[in-house]
Design a protein around this motif. Sequence first.
Motif, PDB file in Angstrom:
ATOM      1  N   GLY A 455     -19.512  -3.313  19.579  1.00  0.00           N
ATOM      2  CA  GLY A 455     -18.910  -1.990  19.701  1.00  0.00           C
ATOM      3  C   GLY A 455     -18.750  -1.464  21.099  1.00  0.00           C
ATOM      4  O   GLY A 455     -18.217  -0.364  21.299  1.00  0.00           O
ATOM      5  N   ALA A 456     -19.212  -2.178  22.092  1.00  0.00           N
ATOM      6  CA  ALA A 456     -19.162  -1.668  23.470  1.00  0.00           C
ATOM      7  C   ALA A 456     -17.719  -1.544  23.947  1.00  0.00           C
ATOM      8  O   ALA A 456     -16.855  -2.357  23.606  1.00  0.00           O
ATOM      9  N   VAL A 457     -17.480  -0.508  24.744  1.00  0.00           N
ATOM     10  CA  VAL A 457     -16.179  -0.308  25.396  1.00  0.00           C
ATOM     11  C   VAL A 457     -16.342  -0.732  26.849  1.00  0.00           C
ATOM     12  O   VAL A 457     -17.135  -0.141  27.586  1.00  0.00           O
ATOM     13  N   PHE A 458     -15.612  -1.767  27.257  1.00  0.00           N
ATOM     14  CA  PHE A 458     -15.752  -2.290  28.607  1.00  0.00           C
ATOM     15  C   PHE A 458     -14.634  -1.753  29.499  1.00  0.00           C
ATOM     16  O   PHE A 458     -13.452  -1.833  29.161  1.00  0.00           O
ATOM     17  N   VAL A 459     -15.044  -1.202  30.651  1.00  0.00           N
ATOM     18  CA  VAL A 459     -14.094  -0.621  31.596  1.00  0.00           C
ATOM     19  C   VAL A 459     -14.172  -1.383  32.908  1.00  0.00           C
ATOM     20  O   VAL A 459     -15.270  -1.601  33.453  1.00  0.00           O
ATOM     21  N   ASN A 460     -13.038  -1.774  33.418  1.00  0.00           N
ATOM     22  CA  ASN A 460     -12.950  -2.527  34.668  1.00  0.00           C
ATOM     23  C   ASN A 460     -13.183  -1.594  35.859  1.00  0.00           C
ATOM     24  O   ASN A 460     -12.383  -0.699  36.130  1.00  0.00           O
ATOM     25  N   LEU A 461     -14.277  -1.811  36.575  1.00  0.00           N
ATOM     26  CA  LEU A 461     -14.576  -1.060  37.803  1.00  0.00           C
ATOM     27  C   LEU A 461     -14.385  -1.924  39.046  1.00  0.00           C
ATOM     28  O   LEU A 461     -14.757  -1.508  40.146  1.00  0.00           O
ATOM     29  N   GLN A 462     -13.816  -3.098  38.873  1.00  0.00           N
ATOM     30  CA  GLN A 462     -13.649  -4.043  39.975  1.00  0.00           C
ATOM     31  C   GLN A 462     -12.383  -3.737  40.767  1.00  0.00           C
ATOM     32  O   GLN A 462     -11.300  -3.625  40.192  1.00  0.00           O
ATOM     33  N   TYR A 463     -12.540  -3.600  42.073  1.00  0.00           N
ATOM     34  CA  TYR A 463     -11.343  -3.395  42.896  1.00  0.00           C
ATOM     35  C   TYR A 463     -10.617  -4.725  43.084  1.00  0.00           C
ATOM     36  O   TYR A 463     -11.180  -5.804  42.938  1.00  0.00           O
ATOM     37  N   GLY A 464      -9.345  -4.634  43.423  1.00  0.00           N
ATOM     38  CA  GLY A 464      -8.551  -5.839  43.641  1.00  0.00           C
ATOM     39  C   GLY A 464      -7.792  -6.253  42.388  1.00  0.00           C
ATOM     40  O   GLY A 464      -7.949  -5.682  41.303  1.00  0.00           O
TER      41      GLY A 464
END
Length: 583
Positions: A455-464
Amino acid sequence: MINKKTQAPLPPFSTQEDADPQDTNLLEQAQQHHQNGELQIAESLYRSFLETVPSHPGTLHNLGVIGLQTGHVGAALKLFQCAVTADPEFADAYCNLGIALKAQGQLAEAEAAYRRAIEIHPDMAEAHSNLGVTLKDQSRLDAAAVAFEKAVAINPEYTDALSNLGIALKELGRIEEAIGMFRRAAALHPDQPELIANLGAALLEVDDANEAERILMRALTVCPDSAEINYNCAKAMFSKGDFPGAEHHFQRAIAIDPKFSDAHHNLGHVLLIQGRLTEGWREYGWRWLAKRFNRAPRAFPYPLWDGSQLSGKTILVWSEQGVGDKLLFSGLIPELAQQAERCVIETEPRLATLFRRSFPGVDVVVRKDPPDGLISSSHFDFACPMGDLPRWLRPQLENFKPLGPYLQADPELSAVCRSGYKSLGDGPIIGISWASRPPKGIPLQDWGDIFAIPGAVFVNLQYGEHAEEIAIAEADFGVTIHTDCAIDSLSDIDGFAAQVAAMDAVVTIQNATLYVASGLGIPTFAFVSPVPDWRWFGQDHSPWHETVHLNRYCESGGWNPALKKVAQILNNSRTKPGIEATE
């Protein structure tokens, strides 16, 4: 890296083609004494010969060589000029003229002399090599590498050219090619410690600390009083986690060369890693002079703060280093502001808005040259680089107080972000950041255990740009990694902080994401390098932040044990009111 500078002058030029037969014996004697190192006798005989043949190019050249050998560069230069005037096709004289010109700082003129020598004699390896050194001193690395390559092509056993080519390639980032050159040079002269040392230093660049240490220790047996070799030995030991050994060799390098700034700076890191903060912060102060630091302190006309009382005083603090360190050290601003009557912070534009909101009562100005009017129109009792604040506010590990949450994100933007992410699923919102060069970075293909959290919502915090890697991971693990195109984590740190503040937890490598999340007080699971970073002072937790959980690389299992551990903590937290990074 031990640089091999311009060659010694070419040897005395042996010719008597223009000499009167009765003077031939005199010239032969002069050349013999010269080759035997009897320079004073040789000079006297050369001058006697010139009384008979005043413009003899070979003899003028040889006197110039003696001038270089005895340190009379100005006289040598004039003699080489006379030699090439007498014989405009005299390649050796042009080559040595280049050496004399370079010694006097006339780099453009030296370059022209070497090029003329090459024009006359294209296969003169020494001229190509010396040209390369001169080009490198002008920061023309690509052209220098080409010149060294030509020298090596002419003479594959030209050790100095091989070494100089290796140095140029290393500085160009072509490290594997550089290692190849250093290996060739060291194989030709295994008794020359500087060649072995260069190879060892290059191996450190590709994280081969074991071979680097072996090679460098061998070089030390030949040259124990080399500050540079001791320094590189220390770096190899540091990379292997041998901090007492690293400390010993950094100290040895400093004893040999007390002004060896890079050794001082790195010694600071070693001491900090061992929890010896008072000594470590002092040595860390040498960073401004270290070659790799590549920054200059701000030249404000105020005394540097030395930790003295600030009651009734004003202080100007300027941020320094990368965004991560600026964010970390800024956590001490609230304490500083409480002590001082007035505190002004100068920082880069992308941090100014976040700092203004986070530190009420502190004046935050954008760095400019010349400085902002608020600074130029004010008087300060002290100035202080932000990286020096821990020296005075956290001098000992024993009473090191965590900072607590100190960054304040834009509440409205954070609420908008969180609302959007909550609409994507009912599970915890987990921000992830993963990309850097090995072993610091962790490819998304290794994140299977994290992505298996139900159920986790994964959010991209990676620059580039990582769209391709994200797409592959999504397909392989059956998850969606959401990229918020409205947030620019590189240019808009304030917006990025609002995004991070919307997370329930952050899982990240050691980069700016870690310091934003920890400064906001978000539960943060950090994957840190195999060799402990000096910022953690050798602890298994973050002394700065109570919400940060440090997870280290394991030599036997790589990142997998750490990833499994974090996944387990996050899984267990799903049934609790909130996520605790300190489980």
